[in-house]
Scaffold this active site. Structure first.
Site, PDB file in Angstrom:
ATOM      1  N   SER A   1       0.867  -1.175   0.000  1.00 32.86           N
ATOM      2  CA  SER A   1       0.000   0.000   0.000  1.00 32.86           C
ATOM      3  C   SER A   1       0.901   1.222   0.000  1.00 32.86           C
ATOM      4  CB  SER A   1      -0.901   0.004   1.241  1.00 32.86           C
ATOM      5  OG  SER A   1      -1.480   1.285   1.449  1.00 32.86           O
TER       6      SER A   1
ATOM      7  N   TYR B   1      -1.868  -1.450  10.615  1.00 32.18           N
ATOM      8  CA  TYR B   1      -1.933  -1.675   9.170  1.00 32.18           C
ATOM      9  C   TYR B   1      -0.691  -1.122   8.483  1.00 32.18           C
ATOM     10  CZ  TYR B   1      -3.357  -1.397   4.301  1.00 32.18           C
ATOM     11  OH  TYR B   1      -3.394  -1.509   2.926  1.00 32.18           O
TER      12      TYR B   1
END
Length: 319
Positions: A163, A175
């Site tokens: 990401s 995350y």
């Protein structure tokens, strides 16, 4: 002077175009194993590569997702159930891949499976939440280690989907930590395996409208995280902070959903390029990734901190 500069730039882009458009030969005979194929990028990539004629081995978490994929693709597609955090499931999937390929080797491995929820301030999250997200997003490297001998045999490709938040951390500490780990592992692996002819790519999508961008689910999970937080943590932040934080997050996410791309092909095209072209590289995908987060990652830390957190509320016991 300007003519020389223009000529140099033209030559650079011509050479770059030539470098990036050389296609791998006989890729229709090659096997590609993809994780996280129930929805989103993985699901679209499976269908895209199947249309190109590759032999796709798709790993889904649920049988429903696998059955749906089989109904949308050719007879070449094979599916298997894989629960990434489970070692036994990975071992079974690896054995299944060996049985399907024989001695050919695995040309492509796409590590796409990942989760983001629940989110919230780092102190609010329970350790089991950290463990769960890290198990899926980061410890999914066990899939890579298990499949690596097969990829090395084919002198193939490993495509790790991270990401843009693996380049600069913004929100959701666990995350972002998992995505930073994926990037670090990919960098190390690329350098270790270069002498075996194996090429490693990282795909860093920005904000795209997939199942991971579900606003209502995100808000519900955040509320649950706050309610389950220890009493002393709640007293440190106080309810009004949560309401304001929740409101800011809602507005930011809603604005992001309105402006984010629904064209997932932009991401899967990069994933396909990494598998089917001679010279793969790493890819930051999406306007926000390329023109906001990527440049932001090169700014001084204090300036990046200000830009990213200037709209955040202050906790009750802030100094």
């Amino acid at each position: 002077m300007w003519l020389y500069l223009v000529g140099f730039m033209d030559l650079y882009y011509l050479l770059r175009w030539y470098w990036e458009t050389q296609v791998v030969s006989h890729f229709r005979d090659k096997y590609v194993f993809i994780t996280g194929c129930d929805l989103g990028f993985g699901n679209l990539l499976v269908r895209q590569l199947d249309l190109r004629g590759l032999r796709v081995l798709a790993a889904c978490l649920m049988e429903q997702g696998a059955e749906q994929l089989r109904g949308q693709t050719s007879d070449r597609l094979e599916t298997v159930i894989l629960d990434v955090p489970q070692t036994d499931s990975i071992a079974a999937a690896t054995q299944w891949v060996k049985e399907h390929m024989g001695d050919r080797g695995l040309w492509g491995l796409v590590n796409n499976a990942g989760i983001i929820y629940p989110t919230g301030c780092s102190e609010w999250l329970q350790i089991k939440t950290y463990v769960n997200i890290l198990k899926v997003n980061l410890m999914g490297i066990e899939v890579t280690l298990s499949m690596l001998p097969l990829v090395r045999r084919a002198r193939g490709r490993i495509d790790n989907v991270s990401s843009i938040l693996g380049r600069i951390a913004f929100f959701g500490g666990v995350y972002c930590s998992s995505e930073y780990g994926v990037e670090a592992f990919s960098d190390v692996l690329r350098r270790e395996l270069q002498h075996f002819g194996v090429k490693i790519s990282i795909v860093e999508p920005g904000y795209f409208r997939t199942g991971m961008a579900d606003l209502q689910q995100s808000l519900e999970k955040m509320k649950q995280v706050w309610e389950e937080a220890p009493t002393d943590i709640k007293e440190t932040y106080r309810q009004h902070f949560f309401f304001f934080f929740h409101f800011v997050y809602y507005n930011m996410t809603k604005q992001g959903l309105l402006s984010c791309s629904t064209n997932l092909d932009v991401v899967t095209d990069c994933m396909e390029h990494a598998l089917t072209y001679v010279h793969p590289h790493s890819y930051s995908v999406g306007w926000d990734a390329r023109f906001f987060f990527f440049p932001l990652s090169y700014l001084p830390t204090s300036l990046a901190d200000y830009i990213l957190s200037r709209s955040w509320p202050k906790p009750s016991q802030a100094v």
